[in-house]
Design a protein around this motif. Structure first.
Motif, PDB file in Angstrom:
ATOM      1  N   THR A 134       0.850  -1.206   0.000  1.00 51.74           N
ATOM      2  CA  THR A 134       0.000   0.000   0.000  1.00 51.74           C
ATOM      3  C   THR A 134       0.881   1.251   0.000  1.00 51.74           C
ATOM      4  O   THR A 134       0.931   1.987   0.982  1.00 51.74           O
ATOM      5  CB  THR A 134      -0.923   0.024   1.237  1.00 51.74           C
ATOM      6  OG1 THR A 134      -0.104  -0.096   2.420  1.00 51.74           O
ATOM      7  CG2 THR A 134      -1.930  -1.094   1.199  1.00 51.74           C
ATOM      8  N   PRO A 135       1.589   1.520  -1.102  1.00 48.33           N
ATOM      9  CA  PRO A 135       2.559   2.621  -1.101  1.00 48.33           C
ATOM     10  C   PRO A 135       1.953   4.002  -0.870  1.00 48.33           C
ATOM     11  O   PRO A 135       2.674   4.937  -0.529  1.00 48.33           O
ATOM     12  CB  PRO A 135       3.207   2.525  -2.484  1.00 48.33           C
ATOM     13  CG  PRO A 135       2.259   1.734  -3.312  1.00 48.33           C
ATOM     14  CD  PRO A 135       1.579   0.792  -2.377  1.00 48.33           C
ATOM     15  N   GLU A 136       0.636   4.155  -1.036  1.00 46.65           N
ATOM     16  CA  GLU A 136      -0.015   5.444  -0.798  1.00 46.65           C
ATOM     17  C   GLU A 136      -0.405   5.628   0.673  1.00 46.65           C
ATOM     18  O   GLU A 136      -0.870   6.704   1.053  1.00 46.65           O
ATOM     19  CB  GLU A 136      -1.273   5.566  -1.667  1.00 46.65           C
ATOM     20  CG  GLU A 136      -0.993   5.635  -3.166  1.00 46.65           C
ATOM     21  CD  GLU A 136      -0.409   6.978  -3.582  1.00 46.65           C
ATOM     22  OE1 GLU A 136      -0.602   7.963  -2.836  1.00 46.65           O
ATOM     23  OE2 GLU A 136       0.221   7.048  -4.654  1.00 46.65           O
ATOM     24  N   THR A 201       7.582   7.453   0.708  1.00 51.80           N
ATOM     25  CA  THR A 201       6.634   7.042   1.747  1.00 51.80           C
ATOM     26  C   THR A 201       6.102   8.252   2.508  1.00 51.80           C
ATOM     27  O   THR A 201       6.863   9.134   2.916  1.00 51.80           O
ATOM     28  CB  THR A 201       7.316   6.076   2.730  1.00 51.80           C
ATOM     29  OG1 THR A 201       7.941   5.022   1.992  1.00 51.80           O
ATOM     30  CG2 THR A 201       6.318   5.487   3.700  1.00 51.80           C
ATOM     31  N   LYS A 202       4.774   8.311   2.687  1.00 43.85           N
ATOM     32  CA  LYS A 202       4.131   9.411   3.415  1.00 43.85           C
ATOM     33  C   LYS A 202       4.304   9.191   4.918  1.00 43.85           C
ATOM     34  O   LYS A 202       3.814   8.191   5.451  1.00 43.85           O
ATOM     35  CB  LYS A 202       2.644   9.469   3.070  1.00 43.85           C
ATOM     36  CG  LYS A 202       2.353   9.787   1.627  1.00 43.85           C
ATOM     37  CD  LYS A 202       0.960   9.380   1.206  1.00 43.85           C
ATOM     38  CE  LYS A 202      -0.139  10.056   1.986  1.00 43.85           C
ATOM     39  NZ  LYS A 202      -1.480   9.716   1.422  1.00 43.85           N
ATOM     40  N   VAL A 203       4.960  10.122   5.581  1.00 47.31           N
ATOM     41  CA  VAL A 203       5.300   9.916   6.993  1.00 47.31           C
ATOM     42  C   VAL A 203       4.969  11.151   7.824  1.00 47.31           C
ATOM     43  O   VAL A 203       5.313  12.281   7.440  1.00 47.31           O
ATOM     44  CB  VAL A 203       6.802   9.583   7.165  1.00 47.31           C
ATOM     45  CG1 VAL A 203       7.147   9.451   8.655  1.00 47.31           C
ATOM     46  CG2 VAL A 203       7.180   8.316   6.413  1.00 47.31           C
ATOM     47  N   THR A 204       4.323  10.912   8.968  1.00 46.49           N
ATOM     48  CA  THR A 204       4.237  11.908  10.030  1.00 46.49           C
ATOM     49  C   THR A 204       5.009  11.355  11.222  1.00 46.49           C
ATOM     50  O   THR A 204       4.667  10.292  11.748  1.00 46.49           O
ATOM     51  CB  THR A 204       2.788  12.195  10.450  1.00 46.49           C
ATOM     52  OG1 THR A 204       2.053  12.677   9.332  1.00 46.49           O
ATOM     53  CG2 THR A 204       2.743  13.237  11.570  1.00 46.49           C
ATOM     54  N   ASP A 205       6.046  12.053  11.619  1.00 45.04           N
ATOM     55  CA  ASP A 205       6.899  11.625  12.729  1.00 45.04           C
ATOM     56  C   ASP A 205       6.585  12.537  13.911  1.00 45.04           C
ATOM     57  O   ASP A 205       6.909  13.729  13.897  1.00 45.04           O
ATOM     58  CB  ASP A 205       8.369  11.753  12.310  1.00 45.04           C
ATOM     59  CG  ASP A 205       9.290  10.855  13.110  1.00 45.04           C
ATOM     60  OD1 ASP A 205       8.829  10.228  14.068  1.00 45.04           O
ATOM     61  OD2 ASP A 205      10.486  10.788  12.756  1.00 45.04           O
ATOM     62  N   VAL A 206       5.923  11.978  14.914  1.00 48.07           N
ATOM     63  CA  VAL A 206       5.426  12.780  16.032  1.00 48.07           C
ATOM     64  C   VAL A 206       6.408  12.708  17.198  1.00 48.07           C
ATOM     65  O   VAL A 206       6.618  11.639  17.782  1.00 48.07           O
ATOM     66  CB  VAL A 206       4.036  12.296  16.485  1.00 48.07           C
ATOM     67  CG1 VAL A 206       3.563  13.098  17.699  1.00 48.07           C
ATOM     68  CG2 VAL A 206       3.034  12.435  15.351  1.00 48.07           C
TER      69      VAL A 206
END
Length: 390
Positions: A134-136, A201-206
């Motif tokens: 799921t690359p999206e 890759t879509k990333v949110t790093d919290v």
């Protein structure tokens, strides 16, 4: 959205699942209940009683009309992660499935290896499963403000502009972690940045501050507590102080008590994560959020608990400083930025004093349970005594 929470049985994972369900999302979860086992291993238990996940899910189905699609398994098993990602095809994955205790990682070589290997491997498994299936999909990784350490300058949100020998660039802000656990979070950030660089890759790093509190709206509706640890390995300072006041023990800041960190309530942590999920990054975007509301020293926390407990019960707990088991700066500058979540519309819902007051209320209902855990509150894990104990 279809959202997969890795570590759905945890302190943050469980109330996050409840919040997302109430907002109409389809929620799936992964867990192998290892935190329950690790906490038992150090002789402790959740200070607030928590039911089995199966019972929790049955209550959720009755309350909300649908439950959590649950998968039992280990995030360090790549076949398991690939199977779940392939079956669910999530739009977003929240990665909470890691050994989360700094003291646990410092007990000895066995615990250091376990923390380092399992945390890093679970993240790599997720990265590759998303890339291949799921690359999206959006990966939201829960990191920690502890990645940055306590530098003598302001802390940006992930990146900063630097000039050196007449040239400028925007670079990741240097990390300077304080335990093997915190270093695994640094390595996770590096690996996610690299995945973003190579595969988009879509990333949110919290980078999350210390979370405190016992309640969210959904917890109150269902009557299902999330876990709350008070022991020296898995509990936070504020959790420990609240429990100590209730069982008539001295409140025990480590060392001088000048250690300063960012804090936010459990409800606001869930609100921030929900906001980040519902406002995802673009494909090819890696973003960092510093997630906290206010900063306090350990001494300020101890004094708040003392004063609020006295206000409620008329007794003033004693504050007694104990030797610091950690290797850390006890007096330092601390000024992190935290504007990106506000730009998405985040607004604080609850201040720390009202949250402490509610926690005192909730924990006081289980005073006998706290009394049974009193022997695991004081520090026994010392950074400089970390041992080879295979």
């Amino acid at each position: 959205m279809k959202i997969l929470i890795m570590g759905v049985d945890g302190y943050i994972g469980f109330p996050l699942a409840l919040r997302l369900l109430t907002r109409g999302h389809d929620v799936y979860g992964i867990d192998n209940f290892i935190t329950r086992k690790r906490v038992q291993k150090v002789g402790s238990d959740s200070a607030l009683p928590i039911s089995s996940f199966a019972f929790r899910n049955s209550v959720i189905k009755k309350k909300f009309g649908k439950g959590i699609g649950f998968f039992y398994g280990d995030a360090t098993n790549p076949k398991f992660i690939y199977r779940v990602i392939n079956e669910v095809r999530p739009d977003a994955i929240v990665h909470l499935a890691e050994q989360r205790s700094a003291p646990y990682s410092m007990i000895g070589l066995k615990e250091a290896n376990e923390t380092m290997v399992k945390n890093i491997v679970s993240t790599l498994n997720l990265i590759y499963a998303v890339k291949d299936i799921t690359p999206e999909a959006h990966i939201l990784k829960l990191g920690t403000m502890g990645e940055y350490g306590t530098p003598n300058i302001d802390i940006p949100e992930g990146f900063f502009e630097i000039e050196y020998h007449g040239r400028k660039d925007v670079l990741p802000f240097p990390r300077n972690a304080s335990s093997w656990y915190h270093w695994t979070k640094v390595h996770d950030s590096n690996n996610l940045m690299f995945a973003n660089k190579v595969w988009g890759t879509k990333v949110t790093d919290v980078m999350q501050g210390v979370v405190y509190g016992t309640r969210t709206e959904e917890i109150e509706k269902t009557g299902l507590y999330t876990r709350f640890d008070i022991d020296e390995v898995y509990g936070t300072a504020l959790n420990r102080f609240t429990a100590e006041a209730i069982i008539n023990e001295p409140i025990t800041p480590y060392g001088k008590g000048g250690q300063t960190r960012g804090f936010l309530s459990l409800n606001d942590s869930i609100e921030c994560l929900t906001l980040a999920l519902e406002n995802p990054p673009e494909f090819g975007e890696y973003r960092v959020f510093n997630q906290f509301d206010e900063k306090y020293s350990v001494n300020q926390l101890a004094e708040m608990v003392r004063d609020l407990y006295k206000e409620k019960f008329g007794k003033e707990p004693e504050i007694v400083h104990v030797d610091n088991p950690r290797v850390e700066k006890e007096e330092h500058y601390y000024n992190p930025e935290h504007e990106k979540l506000k730009a998405l519309g985040y607004k604080r819902t609850k201040d720390i004093k009202s949250e402490i007051y509610d926690a005192i209320d909730d924990l006081n209902k289980f005073k006998e349970r706290l009394m049974n855990l009193r022997n695991v509150i004081m520090p026994r894990t010392y950074w400089k005594k970390s041992a080879y104990n295979l």
